[in-house]
Write an enzyme that holds these catalytic residues in place. Sequence first.
Site, short mmCIF file in Angstrom:
data_model
loop_
_atom_site.label_atom_id
_atom_site.label_comp_id
_atom_site.label_asym_id
_atom_site.label_seq_id
_atom_site.Cartn_x
_atom_site.Cartn_y
_atom_site.Cartn_z
N HIS A 37 -7.36 0.77 -6.45
CA HIS A 37 -7.52 -0.11 -5.08
C HIS A 37 -8.49 -1.29 -5.58
CE1 HIS A 37 -7.76 -1.36 -1.06
NE2 HIS A 37 -8.63 -0.29 -0.52
N ARG A 65 0.81 -1.26 -0.07
CA ARG A 65 -0.12 0.20 -0.04
C ARG A 65 1.04 1.20 0.04
NH1 ARG A 65 -5.32 1.37 3.45
NH2 ARG A 65 -5.92 -0.04 1.83
N ARG A 82 -13.33 -8.49 1.59
CA ARG A 82 -12.22 -8.42 1.32
C ARG A 82 -11.37 -9.66 1.59
NH1 ARG A 82 -9.81 -3.35 1.64
NH2 ARG A 82 -8.02 -4.17 0.96
N CYS A 98 -16.27 1.78 0.79
CA CYS A 98 -15.02 0.92 0.94
C CYS A 98 -14.72 0.94 2.51
CB CYS A 98 -13.91 1.45 0.05
SG CYS A 98 -13.40 2.89 0.30
N GLN A 129 -10.24 -3.88 -3.29
CA GLN A 129 -11.27 -3.28 -2.86
C GLN A 129 -12.24 -3.63 -3.95
OE1 GLN A 129 -12.10 -1.66 0.15
NE2 GLN A 129 -14.07 -2.43 -0.62
N ASP A 145 -17.13 7.08 -1.21
CA ASP A 145 -15.97 7.06 -0.48
C ASP A 145 -15.55 8.26 0.03
OD1 ASP A 145 -13.22 6.02 0.46
OD2 ASP A 145 -12.42 6.22 -1.44
#
Length: 322
Positions: free
Chosen positions: A146, A119, A309, A281, A149, A241
């Site tokens: 991402h 990340r 996830r 998310c 996700q 988000d």
Amino acid sequence: MTRASELIYDELGRSFSGKSFISIHDYSTEQIRRVLDLAQLLKKEQKAGVPHPILKGKTLGMIFMKPSTRTRISFEVAIWQLGGYALFLSSNDLQLKRGETIADTARVLSRYLDGIMIRTFAHSDVIDLATYGSIPVINGLTDMLHPCQAMADLLTAVERFGDLRGRKLTYVGDGNNVAHSLMFGGAKLGMYVTCVCPPGFEPDPAIVAAASEDGEATGARIEVVNDVAQGVAGADVLYTDVWASMGQEAEHAKRIKAFQGYQINQDVVAMAKPEAIVMHCLPAHRGEEITDEVCDGPQSALWDEAENRLHAQKAILALLMS
Ligand code: CP
Ligand code: NVA
């Protein structure tokens, strides 16, 4: 041969072996469907208490240059459930912090590990890690994408709706990393993906163009609009988000002003299909991009999404690292 081995070791399954998972755009529709099929199977097995030590003895390094709750914990649990071992590697404690290059880090880590999850801020870090290393690299979020996700989000939508062709996902808010990966994922599965963003906060036009191109083969439609009512009408999935992503903290106040009117609240949910589900998310800034009422309401799929996830990433890890 177990059903999981069939999905991992047939020709399609083997097409993942040793590859990196950096963007959904890099994979075919069949491959994305395979990840979701395997994820559903592994989820069922895990809930039934059937062990699946597919990655017995393998190690995954997890480099974090930004904070995380879901990604860190779900990857760590994922590799453990697959019989492997995870190492949490904070960039604060690595020589990266003192200037060792990503390329050298990649060369060295490839001698110890079987896979790396990272990340980071710059998308090029992930590309460099994959280029200079010799083991699979998984993108655990960059400023641009991402993908893990979005795979969990697609899994959640498949569980609710089955085939996603022609289903409409409307993303309301900042045209950010999550929006980009949802466009790529939706395009692969033939969805109608609409991003509703305030002027100036639309997704990257190059990603919109690439996703639209992917969508030509699947019947997907990708669109970007500024009007909430127009974008939300007919949606099966409503998504939002945060308005200021990690690294944009200094812009928070300015962004709150710019995003007024782009909140997912009960009035906006009422504009979508009655059976629509709501996703985020997470982490959520409750009261900004989404209200408590929607997060905790009957149409919220937030907690299934967070759980997924784990299952989606187990499928990715198993396919890349076995
Ligand atoms: N959604 C997500 O990636 O959460 P974390 O930042 O907690 O990992
Ligand atoms: N867009 C958000 C997602 C967090 C999981 C960020 O990048 O901070």
